[in-house]
Design an enzyme around this catalytic site. Structure first.
Site: not given
Length: 139
Positions: A20, A128-129, A106, A28
């Protein structure tokens, strides 16, 4: 906690051993991966496997309760961001639980990946994927 069958043994093992609030990152092809994190490199060629395909496979196995993304993802790659949000909404419906979504700059996202048990590198070449999934419980 693991939910279903996944063919990639290394990725399946990591998901099966999550507790948990443990985290994994799906990224990417260009995201820097911290040396201290386990690296699961699925990338074959640009675009294979895609970020969304990999997210779908992970969500088929992993119960999540939280998501972290870079703020820039929404504006720089809106189609991929929308596809990810759709998958998260579908996951919420399927599990009947709310999944918290947090956005960070980011640079902060890259630092946060150091907390991940593993970083899964895809062949995605969309800026940014990237996403961090926080493990939930199935009960």
């Amino acid at each position: 906690m693991k939910k279903n069958a996944l063919i990639n043994a290394e990725l399946s093992y990591v998901i099966a051993t999550l507790g948990h609030t443990d985290e994994i990152t799906i990224c990417d092809a260009g995201l820097p991966i911290p040396d201290e994190s386990q690296r699961i490199d699925l990338a074959l060629i640009p675009g294979v496997p895609s970020f969304i395909e990999t997210v779908k496979a992970v969500l088929g196995e992993m119960q999540i309760e939280g998501v972290i993304m870079a703020e820039e993802f929404k504006s720089v790659s809106p189609e991929h961001h929308a596809a990810l949000i759709t998958l998260i909404e579908q996951e919420q419906q399927a599990c009947g639980k709310t999944i918290r979504i947090d956005y960070v700059p980011h640079d902060a996202f890259k630092v946060h990946t150091q907390n991940s048990k593993a970083v899964v590198r895809t062949g995605e070449c969309t800026p940014y994927a990237n996403v961090i999934f926080q493990s939930g419980v199935v009960f």
